[in-house]
Scaffold this motif. Structure first.
Motif, PDB file in Angstrom:
ATOM      1  N   VAL A 175       0.862  -1.178   0.000  1.00 13.50           N
ATOM      2  CA  VAL A 175       0.000   0.000   0.000  1.00 13.50           C
ATOM      3  C   VAL A 175       0.897   1.226   0.000  1.00 13.50           C
ATOM      4  N   ALA A 176       0.384   2.309  -0.585  1.00 17.78           N
ATOM      5  CA  ALA A 176       1.171   3.543  -0.670  1.00 17.78           C
ATOM      6  C   ALA A 176       0.270   4.739  -0.403  1.00 17.78           C
ATOM      7  N   LYS A 177       0.900   5.802   0.088  1.00 23.47           N
ATOM      8  CA  LYS A 177       0.156   7.031   0.360  1.00 23.47           C
ATOM      9  C   LYS A 177       1.087   8.214   0.169  1.00 23.47           C
ATOM     10  N   GLU A 209       5.469   3.810   1.355  1.00 21.74           N
ATOM     11  CA  GLU A 209       5.100   2.501   0.818  1.00 21.74           C
ATOM     12  C   GLU A 209       5.345   1.445   1.876  1.00 21.74           C
ATOM     13  N   ALA A 210       4.286   0.757   2.273  1.00 22.34           N
ATOM     14  CA  ALA A 210       4.412  -0.311   3.259  1.00 22.34           C
ATOM     15  C   ALA A 210       4.051  -1.638   2.601  1.00 22.34           C
ATOM     16  N   SER A 211       4.805  -2.657   2.970  1.00 14.58           N
ATOM     17  CA  SER A 211       4.575  -3.977   2.402  1.00 14.58           C
ATOM     18  C   SER A 211       4.770  -5.031   3.492  1.00 14.58           C
ATOM     19  N   GLY A 212       3.718  -5.785   3.761  1.00 17.80           N
ATOM     20  CA  GLY A 212       3.823  -6.818   4.779  1.00 17.80           C
ATOM     21  C   GLY A 212       2.485  -7.098   5.439  1.00 17.80           C
ATOM     22  N   GLU A 213       2.520  -7.915   6.476  1.00 14.86           N
ATOM     23  CA  GLU A 213       1.291  -8.384   7.101  1.00 14.86           C
ATOM     24  C   GLU A 213       0.478  -7.292   7.798  1.00 14.86           C
ATOM     25  N   ASP A 214       1.129  -6.235   8.259  1.00 15.94           N
ATOM     26  CA  ASP A 214       0.401  -5.149   8.937  1.00 15.94           C
ATOM     27  C   ASP A 214       0.575  -3.820   8.192  1.00 15.94           C
ATOM     28  N   CYS A 222       0.432   0.090   9.623  1.00 22.44           N
ATOM     29  CA  CYS A 222       1.702   0.809   9.597  1.00 22.44           C
ATOM     30  C   CYS A 222       1.556   2.139   8.855  1.00 22.44           C
ATOM     31  N   LEU A 223       0.990   2.079   7.664  1.00 20.30           N
ATOM     32  CA  LEU A 223       0.829   3.278   6.852  1.00 20.30           C
ATOM     33  C   LEU A 223      -0.073   4.293   7.537  1.00 20.30           C
ATOM     34  N   GLN A 224      -1.156   3.827   8.122  1.00 18.45           N
ATOM     35  CA  GLN A 224      -2.093   4.725   8.810  1.00 18.45           C
ATOM     36  C   GLN A 224      -1.422   5.427   9.994  1.00 18.45           C
ATOM     37  N   ALA A 225      -0.697   4.673  10.810  1.00 16.99           N
ATOM     38  CA  ALA A 225      -0.044   5.252  11.992  1.00 16.99           C
ATOM     39  C   ALA A 225       1.005   6.291  11.595  1.00 16.99           C
ATOM     40  N   LEU A 226       1.778   5.999  10.557  1.00 17.98           N
ATOM     41  CA  LEU A 226       2.822   6.935  10.140  1.00 17.98           C
ATOM     42  C   LEU A 226       2.234   8.178   9.476  1.00 17.98           C
ATOM     43  N   ALA A 227       1.169   8.010   8.718  1.00 20.52           N
ATOM     44  CA  ALA A 227       0.495   9.159   8.118  1.00 20.52           C
ATOM     45  C   ALA A 227      -0.065  10.070   9.212  1.00 20.52           C
ATOM     46  N   GLU A 228      -0.656   9.479  10.231  1.00 21.83           N
ATOM     47  CA  GLU A 228      -1.189  10.273  11.346  1.00 21.83           C
ATOM     48  C   GLU A 228      -0.075  11.021  12.070  1.00 21.83           C
TER      49      GLU A 228
END
Length: 89
Positions: free
Chosen positions: A2-4, A65-70, A74-80
């Motif tokens: 996923v990417a943001k 860009e996060a890749s893996g089981e969570d 991960c992406l949501q927490a870092l974006a916040e």
């Protein structure tokens, strides 16, 4: 994967304190994390040294860009974290 895309909004940009907070938060997750700057430079999101070499200032657009089981969490927490301006006033 996923990417943001997100914009760095804190006044001092991605200096030592925000980079450390980012790495600490990223390391709470198992997913691999990449941070890409507008110029196309890429850094390991779990390496403070890598992140600091990007020289990200206020207003910089980055892609996480996060890749893996969570990856979603991960992406949501870092974006916040970035959107909160790393707790800076």
């Amino acid at each position: 994967m996923v990417a943001k895309e997100i914009i760095i909004r804190n006044e001092q940009g991605f200096h030592v304190r925000p980079a450390q907070l980012f790495v600490d938060k990223a390391n709470e997750y198992r997913s691999d994390l990449k941070v890409r700057s507008e110029s196309g430079e890429e850094a390991d999101g779990k390496s403070m040294l890598d992140l600091m070499t990007l020289g990200l200032e206020k207003g910089a657009r980055i892609v996480l860009e996060a890749s893996g089981e969570d990856e979603q969490e991960c992406l949501q927490a870092l974006a916040e974290l970035i959107e909160s301006k790393f707790g800076e006033a």
